[in-house]
Design a protein around this motif. Sequence first.
Motif, PDB file in Angstrom:
ATOM      1  N   THR A 159      10.124   6.997  -5.544  1.00 57.27           N
ATOM      2  CA  THR A 159       9.227   6.034  -4.887  1.00 57.27           C
ATOM      3  C   THR A 159      10.032   5.132  -3.959  1.00 57.27           C
ATOM      4  O   THR A 159       9.658   4.912  -2.799  1.00 57.27           O
ATOM      5  N   ILE A 192       2.184   6.572  -7.036  1.00 56.33           N
ATOM      6  CA  ILE A 192       1.220   7.521  -7.612  1.00 56.33           C
ATOM      7  C   ILE A 192       1.665   8.952  -7.333  1.00 56.33           C
ATOM      8  O   ILE A 192       1.682   9.796  -8.233  1.00 56.33           O
ATOM      9  N   ARG A 193       2.031   9.228  -6.088  1.00 51.36           N
ATOM     10  CA  ARG A 193       2.469  10.574  -5.704  1.00 51.36           C
ATOM     11  C   ARG A 193       3.662  11.031  -6.532  1.00 51.36           C
ATOM     12  O   ARG A 193       3.670  12.112  -7.117  1.00 51.36           O
ATOM     13  N   ARG A 196      10.314   5.927   4.872  1.00 47.82           N
ATOM     14  CA  ARG A 196       9.028   6.400   5.387  1.00 47.82           C
ATOM     15  C   ARG A 196       8.908   6.343   6.904  1.00 47.82           C
ATOM     16  O   ARG A 196       8.203   7.137   7.495  1.00 47.82           O
ATOM     17  N   LEU A 221       2.407   1.684  -3.475  1.00 47.03           N
ATOM     18  CA  LEU A 221       1.435   2.168  -4.462  1.00 47.03           C
ATOM     19  C   LEU A 221       1.143   3.655  -4.276  1.00 47.03           C
ATOM     20  O   LEU A 221       1.108   4.416  -5.243  1.00 47.03           O
ATOM     21  N   LYS A 222       0.945   4.077  -3.023  1.00 45.69           N
ATOM     22  CA  LYS A 222       0.692   5.495  -2.751  1.00 45.69           C
ATOM     23  C   LYS A 222       1.885   6.351  -3.170  1.00 45.69           C
ATOM     24  O   LYS A 222       1.720   7.403  -3.788  1.00 45.69           O
ATOM     25  N   ALA A 223       3.081   5.891  -2.819  1.00 45.87           N
ATOM     26  CA  ALA A 223       4.283   6.650  -3.174  1.00 45.87           C
ATOM     27  C   ALA A 223       4.479   6.689  -4.685  1.00 45.87           C
ATOM     28  O   ALA A 223       4.858   7.730  -5.241  1.00 45.87           O
ATOM     29  N   VAL A 243       0.836  -1.201   0.000  1.00 52.25           N
ATOM     30  CA  VAL A 243       0.000   0.000   0.000  1.00 52.25           C
ATOM     31  C   VAL A 243       0.872   1.253   0.000  1.00 52.25           C
ATOM     32  O   VAL A 243       0.632   2.195  -0.756  1.00 52.25           O
ATOM     33  N   ALA A 244       1.906   1.267   0.845  1.00 54.39           N
ATOM     34  CA  ALA A 244       2.809   2.423   0.906  1.00 54.39           C
ATOM     35  C   ALA A 244       3.515   2.629  -0.430  1.00 54.39           C
ATOM     36  O   ALA A 244       3.685   3.764  -0.887  1.00 54.39           O
TER      37      ALA A 244
END
Length: 189
Positions: free
Chosen positions: A79, A39-40, A86, A35-37, A32-33
């Motif tokens: 990413t 996209i960001r 993180r 995927l979020k990173a 999840v981390a």
Amino acid sequence: MTPEPDNPFQSPAASSHALDVEPPQPVEELVVATLKAAIRWSLICGISAIPSWVIAASATMAAISGMTTGVIIFAIGYTFLDVWTRKHPLRQKPEVKTTLRITYGTRIAISLLFPVGFFVDLWCGIIALTLTSLFFKTGDFDVSKMEFTSTLMTTLIQGCLLNIVLAGFGLVVYAICKAYLASRSYSRT
């Protein structure tokens, strides 16, 4: 009759004390981390590249592929660094979080503002083109004649130069954030 104690060797699902909802597993959290990173950083790198895309509008398909590959490499690199650091204690500090948000938010805003984004990208791009032409010994700055490899190298060099400029800006933002937070905590005492 007293309840039988749970067997410490049985699976958690078989335990009478098992929770109805299991907390996310470390692998799921990492996915999840990531995927979020991804996209960001894809958005940040893509938006940050807008001035370069406009400048290189007359480029060949090979040059566009090289530039796209360079932007993707930066997005992947960011990413990886984002996910890897993180939970680092430094990234948890309020002044660091604020600095990162302001720095990259400013980078996106500058990219979207017509003259400012072009000015920053233009100078870093000229230096990158000069270094690339020296490396490939072309001496030619005509963007329409650039090939995949030379464009990729130019994009990577320009990205590194822009990150150096961004790091300098980030240090100034960090100093301001640190001073502001220190003054707020001083005024509370």
